[in-house]
Design a protein around this motif. Structure first.
Motif, PDB file in Angstrom:
ATOM      1  N   LEU A  55       0.638  72.522  53.570  1.00  0.00           N
ATOM      2  CA  LEU A  55      -0.095  73.084  52.431  1.00  0.00           C
ATOM      3  C   LEU A  55       0.417  72.335  51.209  1.00  0.00           C
ATOM      4  CD1 LEU A  55      -1.848  75.162  50.913  1.00  0.00           C
ATOM      5  CD2 LEU A  55       0.112  76.728  50.986  1.00  0.00           C
ATOM      6  N   ILE A  56      -0.369  71.387  50.714  1.00  0.00           N
ATOM      7  CA  ILE A  56       0.072  70.476  49.665  1.00  0.00           C
ATOM      8  C   ILE A  56      -0.473  70.953  48.330  1.00  0.00           C
ATOM      9  CG2 ILE A  56       0.079  68.087  48.868  1.00  0.00           C
ATOM     10  CD1 ILE A  56      -0.327  67.262  51.805  1.00  0.00           C
ATOM     11  N   LEU A  57       0.433  71.299  47.424  1.00  0.00           N
ATOM     12  CA  LEU A  57       0.089  71.893  46.143  1.00  0.00           C
ATOM     13  C   LEU A  57       0.437  70.905  45.031  1.00  0.00           C
ATOM     14  CD1 LEU A  57       1.795  75.241  47.094  1.00  0.00           C
ATOM     15  CD2 LEU A  57      -0.667  74.838  47.113  1.00  0.00           C
ATOM     16  N   LEU A  58      -0.580  70.373  44.372  1.00  0.00           N
ATOM     17  CA  LEU A  58      -0.397  69.366  43.329  1.00  0.00           C
ATOM     18  C   LEU A  58      -0.675  70.026  41.983  1.00  0.00           C
ATOM     19  CD1 LEU A  58      -2.271  66.404  45.090  1.00  0.00           C
ATOM     20  CD2 LEU A  58       0.164  67.008  45.221  1.00  0.00           C
ATOM     21  N   GLN A 103      -4.096  71.178  54.076  1.00  0.00           N
ATOM     22  CA  GLN A 103      -4.689  72.036  53.043  1.00  0.00           C
ATOM     23  C   GLN A 103      -4.216  71.528  51.686  1.00  0.00           C
ATOM     24  OE1 GLN A 103      -6.094  75.424  53.957  1.00  0.00           O
ATOM     25  NE2 GLN A 103      -6.832  75.648  51.890  1.00  0.00           N
ATOM     26  N   PHE A 104      -5.152  71.360  50.737  1.00  0.00           N
ATOM     27  CA  PHE A 104      -4.817  70.836  49.418  1.00  0.00           C
ATOM     28  C   PHE A 104      -5.282  71.795  48.324  1.00  0.00           C
ATOM     29  CE2 PHE A 104      -5.190  67.044  52.086  1.00  0.00           C
ATOM     30  CZ  PHE A 104      -4.060  66.319  51.728  1.00  0.00           C
ATOM     31  N   VAL A 105      -4.405  72.001  47.335  1.00  0.00           N
ATOM     32  CA  VAL A 105      -4.776  72.739  46.133  1.00  0.00           C
ATOM     33  C   VAL A 105      -4.260  71.947  44.939  1.00  0.00           C
ATOM     34  CG1 VAL A 105      -4.641  74.901  44.838  1.00  0.00           C
ATOM     35  CG2 VAL A 105      -4.558  74.948  47.347  1.00  0.00           C
ATOM     36  N   ILE A 106      -5.154  71.615  44.008  1.00  0.00           N
ATOM     37  CA  ILE A 106      -4.792  70.884  42.793  1.00  0.00           C
ATOM     38  C   ILE A 106      -5.110  71.775  41.599  1.00  0.00           C
ATOM     39  CG2 ILE A 106      -5.149  68.789  41.427  1.00  0.00           C
ATOM     40  CD1 ILE A 106      -6.271  67.453  43.931  1.00  0.00           C
ATOM     41  N   SER A 107      -4.211  71.839  40.629  1.00  0.00           N
ATOM     42  CA  SER A 107      -4.473  72.616  39.410  1.00  0.00           C
ATOM     43  C   SER A 107      -4.676  71.677  38.224  1.00  0.00           C
ATOM     44  CB  SER A 107      -3.318  73.584  39.117  1.00  0.00           C
ATOM     45  OG  SER A 107      -2.172  72.888  38.673  1.00  0.00           O
ATOM     46  N   CYS A 108      -5.538  72.101  37.305  1.00  0.00           N
ATOM     47  CA  CYS A 108      -5.833  71.277  36.131  1.00  0.00           C
ATOM     48  C   CYS A 108      -6.446  72.159  35.052  1.00  0.00           C
ATOM     49  CB  CYS A 108      -6.814  70.167  36.510  1.00  0.00           C
ATOM     50  SG  CYS A 108      -7.190  69.007  35.180  1.00  0.00           S
ATOM     51  N   ARG A 109      -6.198  71.803  33.795  1.00  0.00           N
ATOM     52  CA  ARG A 109      -6.819  72.523  32.683  1.00  0.00           C
ATOM     53  C   ARG A 109      -8.320  72.261  32.644  1.00  0.00           C
ATOM     54  NH1 ARG A 109      -3.243  72.197  27.081  1.00  0.00           N
ATOM     55  NH2 ARG A 109      -1.452  73.401  27.823  1.00  0.00           N
ATOM     56  N   LEU A 110      -9.034  73.261  32.153  1.00  0.00           N
ATOM     57  CA  LEU A 110     -10.450  73.072  31.865  1.00  0.00           C
ATOM     58  C   LEU A 110     -10.616  71.989  30.800  1.00  0.00           C
ATOM     59  CD1 LEU A 110     -11.668  76.763  31.680  1.00  0.00           C
ATOM     60  CD2 LEU A 110     -12.528  75.042  33.276  1.00  0.00           C
ATOM     61  N   GLY A 111     -11.661  71.205  30.946  1.00  0.00           N
ATOM     62  CA  GLY A 111     -11.971  70.211  29.928  1.00  0.00           C
ATOM     63  C   GLY A 111     -11.164  68.939  30.020  1.00  0.00           C
ATOM     64  N   TYR A 112     -10.301  68.838  31.049  1.00  0.00           N
ATOM     65  CA  TYR A 112      -9.421  67.667  31.118  1.00  0.00           C
ATOM     66  C   TYR A 112      -9.813  66.693  32.222  1.00  0.00           C
ATOM     67  CZ  TYR A 112      -5.161  66.233  28.729  1.00  0.00           C
ATOM     68  OH  TYR A 112      -4.281  65.628  27.876  1.00  0.00           O
ATOM     69  N   GLN A 113     -10.399  67.199  33.294  1.00  0.00           N
ATOM     70  CA  GLN A 113     -10.643  66.351  34.442  1.00  0.00           C
ATOM     71  C   GLN A 113     -12.132  66.161  34.659  1.00  0.00           C
ATOM     72  OE1 GLN A 113      -8.788  64.521  36.068  1.00  0.00           O
ATOM     73  NE2 GLN A 113      -9.954  63.956  37.872  1.00  0.00           N
ATOM     74  N   ASN A 114     -12.610  64.944  34.402  1.00  0.00           N
ATOM     75  CA  ASN A 114     -14.011  64.630  34.645  1.00  0.00           C
ATOM     76  C   ASN A 114     -14.233  64.094  36.056  1.00  0.00           C
ATOM     77  OD1 ASN A 114     -14.879  65.358  32.034  1.00  0.00           O
ATOM     78  ND2 ASN A 114     -14.168  63.389  31.240  1.00  0.00           N
ATOM     79  N   TYR A 115     -13.197  63.455  36.616  1.00  0.00           N
ATOM     80  CA  TYR A 115     -13.315  62.854  37.942  1.00  0.00           C
ATOM     81  C   TYR A 115     -13.323  63.943  39.012  1.00  0.00           C
ATOM     82  CZ  TYR A 115     -12.287  59.961  42.029  1.00  0.00           C
ATOM     83  OH  TYR A 115     -12.342  59.360  43.248  1.00  0.00           O
ATOM     84  N   ARG A 116     -14.256  63.834  39.958  1.00  0.00           N
ATOM     85  CA  ARG A 116     -14.337  64.795  41.061  1.00  0.00           C
ATOM     86  C   ARG A 116     -13.804  64.141  42.321  1.00  0.00           C
ATOM     87  NH1 ARG A 116     -18.033  69.068  40.790  1.00  0.00           N
ATOM     88  NH2 ARG A 116     -17.201  69.554  42.852  1.00  0.00           N
ATOM     89  N   PHE A 117     -12.775  64.739  42.910  1.00  0.00           N
ATOM     90  CA  PHE A 117     -12.231  64.221  44.159  1.00  0.00           C
ATOM     91  C   PHE A 117     -13.174  64.578  45.300  1.00  0.00           C
ATOM     92  CE2 PHE A 117      -8.370  64.861  41.563  1.00  0.00           C
ATOM     93  CZ  PHE A 117      -7.909  63.547  41.555  1.00  0.00           C
ATOM     94  N   PRO A 118     -13.492  63.610  46.147  1.00  0.00           N
ATOM     95  CA  PRO A 118     -14.432  63.867  47.246  1.00  0.00           C
ATOM     96  C   PRO A 118     -13.944  65.017  48.133  1.00  0.00           C
ATOM     97  CG  PRO A 118     -14.027  61.503  47.016  1.00  0.00           C
ATOM     98  CD  PRO A 118     -13.048  62.195  46.120  1.00  0.00           C
ATOM     99  N   ILE A 138       4.303  72.160  50.403  1.00  0.00           N
ATOM    100  CA  ILE A 138       4.831  71.014  49.654  1.00  0.00           C
ATOM    101  C   ILE A 138       4.313  71.156  48.228  1.00  0.00           C
ATOM    102  CG2 ILE A 138       4.896  68.504  49.427  1.00  0.00           C
ATOM    103  CD1 ILE A 138       4.278  68.316  52.429  1.00  0.00           C
ATOM    104  N   PHE A 139       5.205  71.418  47.286  1.00  0.00           N
ATOM    105  CA  PHE A 139       4.829  71.628  45.895  1.00  0.00           C
ATOM    106  C   PHE A 139       5.260  70.426  45.067  1.00  0.00           C
ATOM    107  CE2 PHE A 139       5.661  73.042  41.576  1.00  0.00           C
ATOM    108  CZ  PHE A 139       4.551  73.799  41.273  1.00  0.00           C
ATOM    109  N   ILE A 140       4.313  69.818  44.361  1.00  0.00           N
ATOM    110  CA  ILE A 140       4.610  68.616  43.577  1.00  0.00           C
ATOM    111  C   ILE A 140       4.063  68.796  42.167  1.00  0.00           C
ATOM    112  CG2 ILE A 140       4.214  66.133  43.322  1.00  0.00           C
ATOM    113  CD1 ILE A 140       3.921  65.966  46.361  1.00  0.00           C
ATOM    114  N   ARG A 141       4.941  68.694  41.167  1.00  0.00           N
ATOM    115  CA  ARG A 141       4.487  68.633  39.773  1.00  0.00           C
ATOM    116  C   ARG A 141       4.081  67.195  39.496  1.00  0.00           C
ATOM    117  NH1 ARG A 141       6.126  73.455  37.467  1.00  0.00           N
ATOM    118  NH2 ARG A 141       7.919  74.450  38.463  1.00  0.00           N
ATOM    119  N   LEU A 142       2.816  66.987  39.231  1.00  0.00           N
ATOM    120  CA  LEU A 142       2.300  65.623  39.135  1.00  0.00           C
ATOM    121  C   LEU A 142       2.901  64.857  37.972  1.00  0.00           C
ATOM    122  CD1 LEU A 142      -1.436  66.243  40.074  1.00  0.00           C
ATOM    123  CD2 LEU A 142       0.361  65.206  41.469  1.00  0.00           C
TER     124      LEU A 142
END
Length: 802
Positions: A262-265, A294-309, A215-219
């Motif tokens: 396999l959930i890809l965000l 199964q989860f995979v999230i992508s994000c730029r460096l320096g953008y995400q301070n919040y840590r998902f448990p 499952i591919f989702i563009r956030l």
């Protein structure tokens, strides 16, 4: 149990109340949404039994797994599970059925790429290159600038910002297999999206995670498509997408509940700022509710301070040589529409040029996929790498600052609304030059915030209202860091530019835009510092009139050795010797040739090493061949191929080599008695002398050299006999050779430079090489002035100022 209904456990009630708050619902609104009365909802939250159907509906509406919420005695768990779960056979059959129904959807969504400035879409499997990730996140290290600087060597790998603590690296696919919840971080254009798309297509084909459905989702699209609903619900979004593929809601719930997805965000950094907090809550809630997936999230460096448990973070590592080569060959097959054989052939040519010494700055950009793609675009048209580096680097800036987001329709947070592209470039240029001057490629955040504050103070027409950004420079800096990726955090609150090449370019850009006589003089103070080499080259290439700068360089070069009498004597000899040679080569080329001959000759005492060592081979070739041609071979091949046309130069080269071999033989014997090494030195000496003898035309010189040749030890001698020869005759033999070469050819003088003089000569040589390269880079200097500067190089101060 069935007649009494189901009741929520205390933990389940707590989770349900949290979900109710997150969805901004009341118990009354929840009942209305379900189409039931308020009573069963009240009982549910009071921990009282409610009917099974109501219990499950309430949990589903809250996005919770009812099995985790329900309070069931252990002896009854298996009974309910058996009734409400598919068996393994049914689940596997459902997975295969759903995958088949979604096959075309995933292929359409993830099977192709739209590359920058390429019209047709490209099949992902034709260009995908495996990525490598690091389990050590650079920004989470506790290192100081001194620690980072230790891992950064200008001499051994000048154009590569070495990754720190990258021992814990692993292939991207392995990371996904190892961690059920993964956050993939990376610079802009590092390959995050294509990696997730590749995972989706491989899972779709059953090649990766074959027991799951991708499952591919563009956030960004998810946020935009659900904004009218007033809430973000991944469950609803996925359900609706599955329905469009003919999959019933019940089957979707089963797939997610049983952990078969396999959930890809993709692109957490691309979510509009107004939805960030809500998006974080929804992802946290959804990944905890459907934790079996199964989860995979992508994000730029320096953008995400919040840590998902529960999520492990990894950082995409820059391409290595092998990955660059694979990407390039795939690119020329897929994008340039070449056959596999032709594409790989062009790729080999590209890779060869990329690895040339003069192309190191370009190669330093090639470690990032998006920039490697841009380099390939240039090469496809011209069959050569960018011939105007400054212009190409400007295009790179435009891509990273604006175009890469524009082509994907991403609207990012605006820095106080009106900071234009040119303002951003000027700000980055000031940061670049200020930090580059401090002799460090790493700098603390406080330093940059100060530069930002000073720059904003120069823009009164833009920042007139509250000065809010000047009160919070940290916020502004984090926005700059996250949006364009030009500044990256290498350790806690310590940054560098993402590419050394761009740091150098932006430094030169700031010098050019603020060029003055004083700035020119300040720049000249760095003329012997190799760290500034590219800054000089880029500055000269961008200046509308570089003549003043080039003449300033020439004067500064002369001053390097002006106060050393012995070096001035060397320069006088260079001029005299070059004038004695009858050749079509220009005098400066001859002076360079003989200077290298001196530099290659080892100092017998006390330092023993040659002045220019191995570096002189490359530098000599470039300076001299600036007047001849530029073969891509080493000095020895160039001399055999070129100076054979001039007997004088060829003879002096081989005579110098003879002296070098003799000195090195003596030095080698003093340090080792290894037969093979010793015999190699003897053979090299004999070959050099034999080649010289073949070119000698004067009878007297030939007789003297032949006499020396007869005195050499035989090749069948053992190392002990050679050692004895060196001890008894070696130094005397070298002394006689020098005497012959000085009297007959005016070469091989024993200059006996001390350590300080050797360092001055190295600096002088390097600076002369730099000005030659700058002359070749400048497009805005007329030929007369260019030639005048060249002809004045490598002359004694008294000669150059006549």
């Amino acid at each position: 149990m069935t007649s009494q209904g189901l009741r929520a456990s205390p933990e389940g009630i707590k989770a349900a109340k949290t979900a109710l708050t997150d969805k901004t619902l009341s118990q009354h609104k929840l009942a209305v949404a379900l189409g039931i009365t308020r009573q069963p909802v009240s009982k549910f939250f009071a921990g009282e039994p409610v009917s099974r159907s109501c219990f499950v509906q309430i949990c589903q509406q809250l996005g919770l797994s009812w099995q985790k919420v329900v309070s069931i005695p252990d002896d009854e768990t298996s009974e309910i599970t058996a009734k409400d779960k598919f068996n393994d056979f049914d689940i596997n059959a459902l997975v295969q059925k759903v995958r088949q129904q979604r096959q075309d959807r995933i292929t359409d969504q993830c099977g192709t790429l739209q590359l920058l400035d390429i019209a047709p879409v490209i099949p992902i499997n034709n260009i995908y290159t495996d990525i490598t990730v690091s389990e050590e996140i650079s920004s989470q290290q506790w290192l100081d600038i001194a620690d980072l600087a230790l891992d950064f060597s200008h001499k051994s790998n000048f154009h590569s910002l070495t990754e720190i603590n990258n021992l814990n690296k692993l292939p991207g696919l392995e990371a996904v297999s190892r961690y059920s919840k993964l956050m993939v971080l990376g610079k802009p254009g590092s390959g995050k999206t294509i990696f997730l798309q590749y995972l989706a297509t491989e899972c779709n084909k059953g090649e990766f995670q074959p027991k799951r459905i991708s499952i591919f989702i563009r956030l960004q699209e998810f946020a935009e498509d659900t904004q009218d609903d007033g809430e973000l619900s991944l469950m609803k979004y996925i359900t609706q997408e599955f329905i469009s593929s003919g999959i019933e809601e019940k089957a979707t719930a089963t797939i997610l509940t049983e952990g078969k997805a396999l959930i890809l965000l993709d692109g957490l950094d691309e979510v509009p700022s107004a939805y960030v907090n809500q998006m974080n809550r929804e992802i946290r809630r959804f990944t905890q509710t459907y934790y079996k997936n199964q989860f995979v999230i992508s994000c730029r460096l320096g953008y995400q301070n919040y840590r998902f448990p529960g999520f492990t973070q990894v950082e995409i590592v820059d391409f290595n040589n092998k990955q660059i080569e694979v990407f390039v060959k795939n690119w020329f097959v897929a994008v340039a529409h070449k056959s596999r054989e032709a594409g790989e052939s062009i790729g080999n040519l590209f890779f060869h040029q990329l690895n040339l010494l003069e192309n190191r700055p370009i190669k330093e950009l090639a470690i990032t996929p998006i920039l490697l793609h841009l380099i390939c675009l240039v090469f496809r048209v011209k069959s050569e790498l960018p011939s105007n580096p400054a212009k190409f680097y400007e295009q790179v800036l435009n891509v990273l600052l604006v175009r890469w987001d524009e082509v994907r329709g991403i609207q990012r947070y605006q820095i106080h609304g009106d900071l234009t592209l040119e303002h951003k470039k000027k700000l980055l240029s000031q940061i670049a030059e200020s930090t580059f001057e401090k002799e460090s490629h790493f700098f603390e955040i406080a330093k940059v915030q100060h530069i930002i504050s000073n720059y904003l103070n120069t823009l009164p027409n833009i920042y007139t209202e509250t000065g809010q950004w000047q009160q919070d420079m940290a916020t502004l800096f984090k926005v700059i860091e996250g949006q364009n990726g030009l500044l990256v955090e290498k350790s806690r609150e310590i940054y560098s530019f993402s590419h050394l090449t761009l740091h150098e370019y932006l430094t030169a850009k700031n010098i050019v835009e603020n060029f003055s006589y004083q700035d020119c003089n300040n720049l000249m103070n760095n003329i012997t510092d190799e760290r500034w080499r590219q800054v000089f080259l880029l500055t000269v290439s961008m200046l509308p009139n570089a003549e003043d700068m080039l003449w300033a360089m020439k004067k500064k070069i002369d001053l390097i050795v002006v106060n050393d009498e012995k070096i001035q004597g060397l320069l006088i000899w260079l001029s005299r010797k070059s004038q004695s040679v009858s050749t079509s080569y220009q005098a400066v080329a001859l002076r360079a040739f003989y200077l290298v001959c001196v530099g290659r000759t080892p100092q017998e005492e006390p330092f023993k090493k040659s002045i220019f060592a191995a570096a002189s081979t490359y530098e000599h070739k470039v300076i001299i061949n600036d007047h001849i041609h530029t073969p891509s071979c080493d000095l020895e091949w160039a001399l055999v191929g070129n100076i054979a046309f001039n007997p004088d130069l060829a003879l002096d080269e081989f005579l110098t080599s003879t002296l070098i071999c003799a000195i090195e033989l003596n030095l080698a014997v003093e340090s080792t008695l290894d037969d093979a090494i010793t015999l190699d030195h003897v053979q090299a000496l004999k070959i050099a002398l034999h080649q010289a003898l073949n070119l000698v035309t004067e009878d007297e010189l030939k007789q003297k050299l032949q006499s020396l040749e007869k005195q050499l030890p035989h090749l069948n001698s053992n190392s002990e006999k050679i050692y004895q020869w060196c001890q008894s005759q070696g130094k005397y033999w070298i002394k006689n050779l020098r005497k012959i070469l000085i009297s007959s050819r005016d070469i091989a003088h024993n200059w006996q430079f001390n350590k300080q003089q050797i360092e001055l000569l190295q600096q002088y040589y390097y600076a002369n090489k730099l000005i030659i390269d700058c002359l070749n880079q400048s497009a805005y200097i007329n030929q007369v002035n260019q030639q005048e500067i060249k002809e004045s190089l490598l002359l004694a101060f008294t000669e150059t100022n006549q």
